[in-house]
Design an enzyme around this catalytic site. Structure first.
Site, PDB file in Angstrom:
ATOM      1  N   ASN A 184      -5.455   7.006  -6.017  1.00  0.00           N
ATOM      2  CA  ASN A 184      -6.145   8.277  -5.715  1.00  0.00           C
ATOM      3  C   ASN A 184      -5.294   9.464  -6.143  1.00  0.00           C
ATOM      4  O   ASN A 184      -5.047  10.392  -5.385  1.00  0.00           O
ATOM      5  CB  ASN A 184      -6.492   8.371  -4.216  1.00  0.00           C
ATOM      6  CG  ASN A 184      -5.271   8.351  -3.326  1.00  0.00           C
ATOM      7  OD1 ASN A 184      -4.236   7.787  -3.676  1.00  0.00           O
ATOM      8  ND2 ASN A 184      -5.373   8.960  -2.164  1.00  0.00           N
TER       9      ASN A 184
ATOM     10  N   HIS B 256       1.509   5.333  -1.731  1.00  0.00           N
ATOM     11  CA  HIS B 256       1.033   6.451  -2.554  1.00  0.00           C
ATOM     12  C   HIS B 256       2.225   7.142  -3.181  1.00  0.00           C
ATOM     13  O   HIS B 256       3.184   7.504  -2.490  1.00  0.00           O
ATOM     14  CB  HIS B 256       0.276   7.465  -1.700  1.00  0.00           C
ATOM     15  CG  HIS B 256      -0.999   6.927  -1.136  1.00  0.00           C
ATOM     16  ND1 HIS B 256      -2.210   7.040  -1.776  1.00  0.00           N
ATOM     17  CD2 HIS B 256      -1.240   6.214  -0.002  1.00  0.00           C
ATOM     18  CE1 HIS B 256      -3.156   6.450  -1.048  1.00  0.00           C
ATOM     19  NE2 HIS B 256      -2.587   5.936   0.033  1.00  0.00           N
ATOM     20  N   LEU B 257       2.143   7.319  -4.481  1.00  0.00           N
ATOM     21  CA  LEU B 257       3.090   8.175  -5.193  1.00  0.00           C
ATOM     22  C   LEU B 257       2.201   9.277  -5.775  1.00  0.00           C
ATOM     23  O   LEU B 257       1.014   9.308  -5.516  1.00  0.00           O
ATOM     24  CB  LEU B 257       3.814   7.357  -6.263  1.00  0.00           C
ATOM     25  CG  LEU B 257       4.608   6.164  -5.696  1.00  0.00           C
ATOM     26  CD1 LEU B 257       4.986   5.191  -6.792  1.00  0.00           C
ATOM     27  CD2 LEU B 257       5.854   6.653  -4.956  1.00  0.00           C
ATOM     28  N   ARG B 258       2.713  10.184  -6.485  1.00  0.00           N
ATOM     29  CA  ARG B 258       1.855  11.211  -7.102  1.00  0.00           C
ATOM     30  C   ARG B 258       2.369  11.411  -8.522  1.00  0.00           C
ATOM     31  O   ARG B 258       3.489  11.041  -8.830  1.00  0.00           O
ATOM     32  CB  ARG B 258       1.927  12.534  -6.325  1.00  0.00           C
ATOM     33  CG  ARG B 258       1.861  12.428  -4.792  1.00  0.00           C
ATOM     34  CD  ARG B 258       0.479  12.116  -4.249  1.00  0.00           C
ATOM     35  NE  ARG B 258       0.483  12.147  -2.773  1.00  0.00           N
ATOM     36  CZ  ARG B 258      -0.432  11.538  -2.027  1.00  0.00           C
ATOM     37  NH1 ARG B 258      -1.412  10.844  -2.560  1.00  0.00           N
ATOM     38  NH2 ARG B 258      -0.367  11.625  -0.709  1.00  0.00           N
TER      39      ARG B 258
ATOM     40  N   HIS C 281     -10.558   1.066   1.771  1.00  0.00           N
ATOM     41  CA  HIS C 281     -10.347   2.092   2.797  1.00  0.00           C
ATOM     42  C   HIS C 281     -11.603   2.053   3.655  1.00  0.00           C
ATOM     43  O   HIS C 281     -12.629   2.624   3.288  1.00  0.00           O
ATOM     44  CB  HIS C 281     -10.132   3.477   2.173  1.00  0.00           C
ATOM     45  CG  HIS C 281      -9.856   4.527   3.205  1.00  0.00           C
ATOM     46  ND1 HIS C 281      -8.659   5.193   3.302  1.00  0.00           N
ATOM     47  CD2 HIS C 281     -10.615   4.983   4.244  1.00  0.00           C
ATOM     48  CE1 HIS C 281      -8.695   6.024   4.339  1.00  0.00           C
ATOM     49  NE2 HIS C 281      -9.883   5.915   4.923  1.00  0.00           N
TER      50      HIS C 281
ATOM     51  N   LYS D  96      -9.458  -0.353  -5.737  1.00  0.00           N
ATOM     52  CA  LYS D  96      -9.502   0.288  -4.424  1.00  0.00           C
ATOM     53  C   LYS D  96     -10.846   0.949  -4.191  1.00  0.00           C
ATOM     54  O   LYS D  96     -11.284   1.783  -4.986  1.00  0.00           O
ATOM     55  CB  LYS D  96      -8.372   1.328  -4.331  1.00  0.00           C
ATOM     56  CG  LYS D  96      -8.315   2.107  -3.022  1.00  0.00           C
ATOM     57  CD  LYS D  96      -7.759   1.281  -1.879  1.00  0.00           C
ATOM     58  CE  LYS D  96      -7.751   2.042  -0.571  1.00  0.00           C
ATOM     59  NZ  LYS D  96      -6.616   2.942  -0.437  1.00  0.00           N
TER      60      LYS D  96
ATOM     61  N   HIS E 170      -4.853  -0.562   6.192  1.00  0.00           N
ATOM     62  CA  HIS E 170      -4.342   0.290   7.288  1.00  0.00           C
ATOM     63  C   HIS E 170      -5.234   0.298   8.532  1.00  0.00           C
ATOM     64  O   HIS E 170      -5.785   1.330   8.931  1.00  0.00           O
ATOM     65  CB  HIS E 170      -4.080   1.719   6.815  1.00  0.00           C
ATOM     66  CG  HIS E 170      -5.106   2.320   5.879  1.00  0.00           C
ATOM     67  ND1 HIS E 170      -6.433   2.372   6.157  1.00  0.00           N
ATOM     68  CD2 HIS E 170      -4.968   2.900   4.659  1.00  0.00           C
ATOM     69  CE1 HIS E 170      -7.066   2.956   5.159  1.00  0.00           C
ATOM     70  NE2 HIS E 170      -6.190   3.274   4.236  1.00  0.00           N
TER      71      HIS E 170
ATOM     72  N   ASP F 206       1.075   2.642   3.533  1.00  0.00           N
ATOM     73  CA  ASP F 206       0.259   3.839   3.314  1.00  0.00           C
ATOM     74  C   ASP F 206       1.126   5.095   3.332  1.00  0.00           C
ATOM     75  O   ASP F 206       0.648   6.185   3.672  1.00  0.00           O
ATOM     76  CB  ASP F 206      -0.875   3.958   4.347  1.00  0.00           C
ATOM     77  CG  ASP F 206      -1.996   4.877   3.859  1.00  0.00           C
ATOM     78  OD1 ASP F 206      -2.072   5.132   2.640  1.00  0.00           O
ATOM     79  OD2 ASP F 206      -2.779   5.356   4.696  1.00  0.00           O
TER      80      ASP F 206
ATOM     81  N   HIS G   7       0.870  -1.192   0.000  1.00  0.00           N
ATOM     82  CA  HIS G   7       0.000   0.000   0.000  1.00  0.00           C
ATOM     83  C   HIS G   7       0.898   1.230   0.000  1.00  0.00           C
ATOM     84  O   HIS G   7       1.402   1.638   1.046  1.00  0.00           O
ATOM     85  CB  HIS G   7      -0.898  -0.006   1.244  1.00  0.00           C
ATOM     86  CG  HIS G   7      -1.927   1.069   1.252  1.00  0.00           C
ATOM     87  ND1 HIS G   7      -3.243   0.838   1.591  1.00  0.00           N
ATOM     88  CD2 HIS G   7      -1.858   2.399   0.967  1.00  0.00           C
ATOM     89  CE1 HIS G   7      -3.924   1.963   1.527  1.00  0.00           C
ATOM     90  NE2 HIS G   7      -3.095   2.941   1.150  1.00  0.00           N
TER      91      HIS G   7
ATOM     92  N   ALA H   7      -4.067  14.889   4.811  1.00  0.00           N
ATOM     93  CA  ALA H   7      -3.837  13.667   5.597  1.00  0.00           C
ATOM     94  C   ALA H   7      -2.796  12.798   4.908  1.00  0.00           C
ATOM     95  O   ALA H   7      -2.894  12.541   3.706  1.00  0.00           O
ATOM     96  CB  ALA H   7      -5.148  12.891   5.734  1.00  0.00           C
TER      97      ALA H   7
ATOM     98  N   HIS I 218       3.029  14.455   1.161  1.00  0.00           N
ATOM     99  CA  HIS I 218       2.419  15.764   0.869  1.00  0.00           C
ATOM    100  C   HIS I 218       3.500  16.800   1.147  1.00  0.00           C
ATOM    101  O   HIS I 218       4.163  16.727   2.198  1.00  0.00           O
ATOM    102  CB  HIS I 218       1.229  16.034   1.793  1.00  0.00           C
ATOM    103  CG  HIS I 218       0.045  15.157   1.536  1.00  0.00           C
ATOM    104  ND1 HIS I 218      -0.875  15.386   0.540  1.00  0.00           N
ATOM    105  CD2 HIS I 218      -0.358  14.010   2.141  1.00  0.00           C
ATOM    106  CE1 HIS I 218      -1.806  14.440   0.547  1.00  0.00           C
ATOM    107  NE2 HIS I 218      -1.508  13.584   1.513  1.00  0.00           N
TER     108      HIS I 218
HETATM  109  O1  DOR Z   1      -3.544   9.568   5.390  1.00  0.00           O
HETATM  110  C1  DOR Z   1      -3.844   9.168   4.274  1.00  0.00           C
HETATM  111  N1  DOR Z   1      -3.271   9.684   3.163  1.00  0.00           N
HETATM  112  N2  DOR Z   1      -4.760   8.208   4.164  1.00  0.00           N
HETATM  113  C2  DOR Z   1      -5.246   7.851   2.971  1.00  0.00           C
HETATM  114  O2  DOR Z   1      -6.144   7.038   2.934  1.00  0.00           O
HETATM  115  C3  DOR Z   1      -4.775   8.499   1.721  1.00  0.00           C
HETATM  116  C4  DOR Z   1      -3.464   9.081   1.891  1.00  0.00           C
HETATM  117  C5  DOR Z   1      -3.056  10.036   0.769  1.00  0.00           C
HETATM  118  O3  DOR Z   1      -3.280   9.733  -0.410  1.00  0.00           O
HETATM  119  O4  DOR Z   1      -2.501  11.090   1.065  1.00  0.00           O
HETATM  120 ZN    ZN Z   2      -3.617   4.873   1.373  1.00  0.00          ZN
END
Ligand code: DOR
Ligand code: ZN
Length: 337
Positions: A41, A15-17, A136, A99, A171, A244, A13, A260, A248
């Site tokens: 996402n 996250h990249l952007r 989630h 997801k 998570h 997870d 799990h 978050a 950011h």
């Molecule tokens: O804290 C989080 N950040 N929880 C998530 O479910 C998504 C993630 C994000 O993409 O920043």
């Molecule tokens: Zn996540």
């Protein structure tokens, strides 16, 4: 110097952007992991085979400088509108999971699911095709600390209605969800993050507001953390690592309406070695980071190895413009370069 050999970890799990920071984020992730399941996402969201193929090739290109054999497992964002052919097209470009984001519960989820039963036809296709459903699990509209427990009933319905569907309750942050996953049949597993293993709500707002610890689901009470730790250290194959890790930029966290996400990729494995070591559970770490997840996703366990050495180092204050977990702290374990 004390050295531990471990299987090269899998992150189920991450996250990249898609922005300019992507190469740096991929560098941090692929320095610690050999494979990662990448969440959808993004902006725009991952909903077509073409977009997913493009994102995957960007990730692999960035990883080629650090770990040329890095493998990415792709995901799509669930909605009610996919045809079976859409799912097959996405599988052809490396998608292994869809997801489920309830509408509005976390970062970039405004387009998430508000009509639970409307996705059942697509979920039935996923079950038939062997796609994993990652959830989630937070119920929109509930009080923030009750959102995960309130979602358990939906996971139970999915598990009962789709008995061959593989479901990952992502998570986990509450003792009630840990209990539910233990109780549910073997088609239901769960991921634990590094930060939910280590933190309670006190680490977010107990003495001061710590925006870099703010994430969804929220870390909860000491007894919730204790249940997560007990399950992680027990060697139960239903529980495996999904960090997870969610970068950011510093300015998006240190502001009036902060995003978050905890950026744990740069420190995940040293912190896990520390926690499992202190709990006397180091023997359970290899399966947790590189065994049970692969088994659940039905991919071969890795044969690659890394070494972790007992050598102190200080986590940088900022990495790629993001304040990482444990920023500025001295850690006792380090991945050997
Ligand atoms: O804290 C989080 N950040 N929880 C998530 O479910 C998504 C993630 C994000 O993409 O920043
Ligand atoms: Zn996540």
């Amino acid at each position: 110097m004390k050295t531990i050999e471990l299987p090269l970890p899998d992150d189920f799990h991450a996250h990249l952007r898609q922005d300019a920071q992507l190469p740096g984020y991929v560098r941090d992730l692929s320095a610690q992991f050999g494979r990662a399941l990448v969440m959808p996402n993004t902006i725009p969201p991952m909903t077509t085979a073409a977009a997913i193929a493009d994102y995957k090739s960007q990730i692999l290109e960035s990883a080629s400088f650090v770990r040329p054999d890095f493998e990415v497992l792709m995901t799509f964002k669930l909605n009610p509108n996919y045809s079976e052919q859409d799912l097959k097209d996405m599988m052809a470009v490396g998608v292994v999971a869809g997801k489920y984001y309830p509408a509005g519960v976390t970062t970039n989820s405004a387009d998430g699911i508000s009509d639970f039963e409307a996705v059942f036809p697509v979920v039935a296709m996923m079950e038939k095709l062997g796609l994993v459903l990652c959830v989630h699990g937070e119920e929109p509209g509930e009080f923030c600390l009750d959102r995960e427990p309130a979602f358990i009933k939906r996971v139970e319905i999915l598990a009962e209605k789709f008995p061959k569907l593989k479901i990952v309750f992502e998570h986990l942050s509450s003792a009630k969800a840990v209990e539910a996953v233990k109780r549910l049949p073997n088609n239901v597993a769960a991921t634990f993050t590094v930060h939910h293993l280590m933190m309670t709500l006190d680490d977010v707002v107990g003495d001061a507001l710590r925006p870099h610890h703010f994430c969804k689901p929220l870390p909860k009470r000491p007894e919730d953390r204790a249940a997560i730790r007990e399950a992680a250290f027990s060697g139960n194959p239903k529980f495996f690592l999904g960090t997870d890790s969610a970068p950011h930029l510093q300015g998006k966290k240190e502001c009036p309406c902060g995003a978050a996400g905890v950026y744990s990729a740069p420190v995940a494995i040293p912190l896990l070695v520390q926690e499992f070591d202190r709990a006397g559970a180091l023997d359970k770490l290899p399966d947790f980071i590189a065994g049970f997840g692969a088994d659940f996703y039905q991919i071969p366990r890795t044969t690659k190895r890394i070494e972790v050495v007992k050598e102190s180092w200080t986590v940088p204050a900022v990495v790629n413009g993001v304040v990482p977990l444990a920023a500025g702290q001295t850690l006792e374990w380090k991945i050997r370069d």
